[in-house]
Motif scaffolding. Structure first.
Motif, PDB file in Angstrom:
ATOM      1  N   MET A  56      80.575  36.778  40.940  1.00 19.40           N
ATOM      2  CA  MET A  56      79.598  36.180  41.858  1.00 19.40           C
ATOM      3  C   MET A  56      78.356  37.064  41.916  1.00 19.40           C
ATOM      4  N   GLY A 194      73.993  32.426  38.826  1.00 20.71           N
ATOM      5  CA  GLY A 194      74.789  32.547  40.052  1.00 20.71           C
ATOM      6  C   GLY A 194      74.164  31.760  41.197  1.00 20.71           C
ATOM      7  N   ARG A 195      75.032  31.194  42.043  1.00 17.89           N
ATOM      8  CA  ARG A 195      74.533  30.390  43.178  1.00 17.89           C
ATOM      9  C   ARG A 195      74.982  30.994  44.488  1.00 17.89           C
ATOM     10  N   HIS A 198      78.797  31.061  46.172  1.00 19.41           N
ATOM     11  CA  HIS A 198      79.741  30.580  45.163  1.00 19.41           C
ATOM     12  C   HIS A 198      80.090  31.682  44.175  1.00 19.41           C
ATOM     13  N   LEU A 200      81.389  31.994  40.143  1.00 19.57           N
ATOM     14  CA  LEU A 200      81.128  31.147  38.975  1.00 19.57           C
ATOM     15  C   LEU A 200      82.271  31.349  37.985  1.00 19.57           C
ATOM     16  N   SER A 211      81.052  26.106  39.551  1.00 19.56           N
ATOM     17  CA  SER A 211      80.876  26.863  40.792  1.00 19.56           C
ATOM     18  C   SER A 211      82.107  26.724  41.668  1.00 19.56           C
TER      19      SER A 211
END
Ligand code: GAF
Length: 406
Positions: A56, A194-195, A198, A200, A211
């Motif tokens: 992450m 990367g979000r 979340h 990944l 995600s």
């Protein structure tokens, strides 16, 4: 007892701007970008075996600010203090596209590598300042965050096609050719894609990612720096890669991603003990990572934590990339009620551990880890850093990679 909080990105930008004005004068406008470091939750040394990883992005970031110049001259200055290296580099971009050779200072090789592999050459001249909160050599991808931030900076000066996966691959190539580290794709991929909130799950063969939401206020991820500095440019990382390639070739597979434990057991007589153990780690770790991602999706944190500890033990015993300080941090964290799991994270030979725990257990976990430090005042000064944990409330802000114009 509070954990160290992640520094605010605006403070970092302000720090970079002060240095920019000191070195170059008060020129404006400045482009500002940033890219995150990462913590890998599970899936270690599987990326270069075409397996799965589950990292992450972190709110620890590298910021690059700067502006284009009219010629082909480049000046880059860093706020990072490394007593052994100058903090400024000057070079001229070759007119004919000939390669930019790596050299000293070593941090500038990431910049040169990214220029070399930029997907819309030629790059214009520029002046830039780098500032980062990602600890150097801490196993949290300080180098990938610098590469991705720099690539993003170049995109602001001269746009490329904007394909994010290709961007991650270009940054990985920069690391191969200019830092001399034959790394996998994990770090550059998660720093680029990367979000917030979340993890990944990255398939390092197809380069597709899913995600996995981590937005549970009852859950915390604790990162603890052993302060044993790791360097992947040494021989151990390339040696592990070579051993894996050898194992795959003996098994008659394209990569260890294609091998099962049955394949490995059948070929055991043809493998030396070390190669067998390296391959076993990778094959089992790929399976663990897929299982762990499923567990996380179901909120089965205890199951996830058990897989983290299995991963750590395998990295310690089979892959042999842990060290005493990391082992002690993991076993100490696991003594605390409310801790689900803990493991070393990143390439190993030092760096950080990552611990998954219930939010209400954070203070006592940090206290317990610090007691380990107090109770063991031996001659290893590396231990002092056990007082330096970073706790992340899962779902906390992950900074995006473009900050706009200052
Ligand atoms: C380092 C490398 F850069 C990654 O590609 C990965 O192999 C990791 O070590 C180990 O999982 O961070």
């Amino acid at each position: 007892m509070a954990a160290t909080s992640c520094p605010d990105v605006s403070e970092l930008v302000a720090e970079a701007r002060r240095l920019y004005e000191q070195v170059f004068g008060g020129e404006a406008p400045l482009t500002a970008v940033c890219a995150p470091g990462r913590v890998n939750l599970i899936g270690e040394h599987t990326d270069y075996n075409q397996g799965f990883v589950l990292p992450m992005a972190l709110p620890l970031v590298t910021v690059v600010i700067g502006s284009q110049t009219s010629g082909r001259d480049v000046t880059v200055v860093t706020t990072t203090k490394d007593a052994d290296e100058p903090r400024r580099v000057d070079f001229t971009l070759p007119v004919d596209g000939s390669p930019l050779s790596p050299g000293l200072p070593s941090w500038a090789n990431y910049v040169k590598g990214v220029i070399q592999h930029y997907r819309a050459p030629p790059v214009p001249g520029f002046r830039a300042v780098i500032a980062s909160t990602v600890p150097l050599g801490g196993g949290l991808s300080s180098s990938a965050s610098l590469e991705v931030a720099f690539y993003t900076f170049l995109q602001q000066l001269k746009p490329d096609d904007g394909d994010k996966v290709s961007k991650a691959v270009a940054c990985q190539q920069a690391e191969h050719t200019h830092a001399g580290v034959p790394c996998g794709i994990m770090d550059q991929f998660v720093s680029t894609l990367g979000r917030e909130g979340h993890a990944l799950l990255i398939d390092c063969r197809s380069l597709e990612a899913t995600s996995v939401p981590l937005a549970d206020p009852g859950l915390v991820i604790l990162i603890t720096n052993s302060n044993v500095k790791h360097s992947l440019t040494g021989s151990e990382y390339p040696t592990r890669r070579r051993q894996c390639a050898e194992a795959a070739s003996i098994l008659g597979k394209e990569s260890l991603r294609d091998a099962t434990m049955n394949d490995l057991e059948e070929a055991k007589d043809r493998l030396d003990d070390v190669t067998y153990r390296r391959a076993r780690h990778v094959i089992e770790e790929i399976q663990r990572t897929v299982q762990a991602a499923e567990a996380l999706k179901r909120g089965a944190y205890r199951e996830f934590g058990k897989l983290m500890v299995e991963s750590h033990n395998s990295l310690r015993d089979l892959y042999e990339v842990s060290c005493r300080e990391l082992d002690e941090l993991v076993s100490t964290a696991m003594e605390v009620e409310g801790v689900f799991g803990s493991r070393m994270t990143g390439g190993g030979f030092g760096g950080c551990t990552v611990t998954l725990l219930q939010a209400h257990a954070i203070d006592r976990t940090i206290l317990h880890i610090q007691m380990l430090n107090l109770n063991s005042p031996d001659d290893n000064s590396n231990r002092n850093s056990l007082q330096d944990p970073v706790s992340l409330n899962v779902g906390g802000e992950i900074y995006t990679t473009t900050l706009g114009t200052l």
